[in-house]
Enzyme design. Structure first.
Site, short mmCIF file in Angstrom:
data_model
loop_
_atom_site.label_atom_id
_atom_site.label_comp_id
_atom_site.label_asym_id
_atom_site.label_seq_id
_atom_site.Cartn_x
_atom_site.Cartn_y
_atom_site.Cartn_z
N SER A 1 2.41 32.61 60.35
CA SER A 1 1.17 31.85 60.55
C SER A 1 0.38 32.46 61.69
O SER A 1 -0.02 33.62 61.60
CB SER A 1 1.50 30.38 60.81
OG SER A 1 0.32 29.60 60.88
N THR A 2 0.15 31.73 62.77
CA THR A 2 -0.68 32.21 63.88
C THR A 2 -0.14 33.53 64.45
O THR A 2 1.02 33.61 64.84
CB THR A 2 -0.75 31.17 65.00
OG1 THR A 2 -1.06 29.90 64.43
CG2 THR A 2 -1.79 31.54 66.03
N HIS B 1 -0.29 31.80 56.44
CA HIS B 1 -1.22 30.67 56.47
C HIS B 1 -2.64 31.19 56.69
O HIS B 1 -2.96 31.72 57.75
CB HIS B 1 -0.86 29.70 57.60
CG HIS B 1 0.43 28.99 57.37
ND1 HIS B 1 1.18 28.48 58.41
CD2 HIS B 1 1.12 28.69 56.24
CE1 HIS B 1 2.27 27.90 57.93
NE2 HIS B 1 2.25 28.03 56.61
N ASP C 1 6.84 25.04 59.58
CA ASP C 1 6.86 25.43 58.17
C ASP C 1 7.76 26.65 57.98
O ASP C 1 7.62 27.64 58.70
CB ASP C 1 5.44 25.73 57.68
CG ASP C 1 5.37 25.93 56.17
OD1 ASP C 1 6.17 25.30 55.46
OD2 ASP C 1 4.52 26.71 55.71
#
Length: 362
Positions: free
Chosen positions: A179-180, A205, A301
């Site tokens: 993600s990030t 993401h 997640d």
């Protein structure tokens, strides 16, 4: 605790006004200034440097990409990109992510004021996530998720894997979730992989429309082929499939061959695509034939799904804290006992190939 000081840079007066209002309403955030272009921003930054910059990419006098590169060279600072949902906007934003931006907030050309109000949770989450980012990892080589009232698990998409061991095949699958900070991290890993590599399935993401541009960028710099996944795409050696933004991606199996299915569905762990959904499908369809890799990202997640993969006999690896932009997803996976081994980002490509070589020793 000191408030997060934010600078908003956007040539739209509507965006500046609405974004400032939304951020000022959030506890722990203070908007220092809201200006129309990067040159004005630099004047304000000489007086007081912000903790986070919310930045448009298409502006007069100096574009957002040039400004971002200047910031990352002179004084690295977390930047949240505010970009339009267009093909051109997506390509430019992927450039920004590669240059060191942390997250993306999308905005339409029409109904802008209402959209920004509806997306206030996303904006606040992105800014708070950016403020906690490890800025040193942003040079120079990320997307905040919607936050619904109910946090679904992967159960809403598919049931858990049973306890029966998967039959061995010669096909191996690498499943990656991030993600990030993941756009830069994935580029570093995938560009290091040789042309002859196992088939890879990835959840990064990212908002809708941005994953196609991201996949195209990776395809242009990698030895392996990289594409945005479509239903029935085969998982093949030398190819990486990236889940489309706004859709879940599942691994499926037909005999000894693996392919992906791209579907709609509710947000899982506040994300779509969800790493947990992909990892659970890999546990069910590949089991001990798979390797799971969880990388930089905020939240949890993928932690539950990676544990399911490990219980199904898969190898599992996490990116270490020092090399993560945000050590959230890997930390939660380690805490749950889902991770066999933790390695630095710079060593992940070698670890992927070594772990897969160990399959042959079983």
């Amino acid at each position: 605790m000191n408030s997060i000081k934010v600078l908003v840079v956007d040539d739209s007066a509507v965006v500046r006004k609405v974004v400032t209002g939304l951020l000022e309403e959030a506890p722990g955030i203070e908007v220092l200034h809201a200006v129309a272009d990067p040159l004005l921003a630099m004047e304000r930054m000489r007086m007081q440097w912000p903790d986070v910059i919310v930045l448009d990419v298409e502006m007069p006098r100096m574009d957002g990409i040039t400004f971002l590169k200047k910031i990352m060279k002179e004084r690295p600072t977390p930047v949240v990109i505010c970009s339009t949902l267009t093909e051109k906007g997506a390509q430019t934003t992927v450039e920004a992510l590669a240059a060191g931006a942390v997250a993306i907030i999308t905005k339409p050309k029409l109904g802008l004021k209402q959209f920004l109000s509806d997306a206030s949770d996303d904006l606040v989450t992105a800014v708070k996530s950016a403020a906690r980012a490890n800025v040193k990892r942003l040079i120079p080589r990320q997307a905040a998720a919607p936050v619904p009232s109910v946090k679904h698990t992967a159960d809403v998409i598919l049931p858990p894997a049973d306890t029966h061991a998967m039959a061995q095949t010669t096909e191996r699958v690498v499943a990656i979730g991030t993600s990030t900070g993941g756009t830069q991290a994935l580029e570093e890993v995938l560009t290091a992989l040789p042309k002859v590599s196992p088939g890879i399935v990835i959840v990064q993401h990212m908002p809708e429309k941005f994953t196609a541009a991201f996949a195209a960028r990776l395809d242009s710099v990698c030895q392996i082929a990289v594409k945005e996944a479509r239903s029935n795409d085969r998982v093949l050696p030398g190819r990486a499939l990236i889940a489309p933004g706004g859709k879940h991606m599942l691994l499926r199996r037909n005999g000894a061959q693996y392919f992906v299915e791209v579907i709609d569905g509710p947000l899982v762990n506040r994300h779509r695509p969800s790493v947990d959904v992909l990892f659970r499908s890999v546990a069910k369809c590949a089991g001990a034939n798979a390797l799971g890799v969880i990388m930089t990202g905020m939240g949890d997640d993928g932690a539950a799904g990676l544990l399911e993969m490990r219980k199904a006999g898969a190898r599992t690896v996490a990116q270490d804290e020092q090399s993560c932009v945000v050590y959230g997803m890997p930390k939660e996976a380690v805490k749950r006992g889902a991770v066999e081994k933790t390695v630095a980002l710079s060593a992940l490509d070698k670890e992927i190939l070594q772990q897969l070589a160990r399959f042959e020793q079983r």
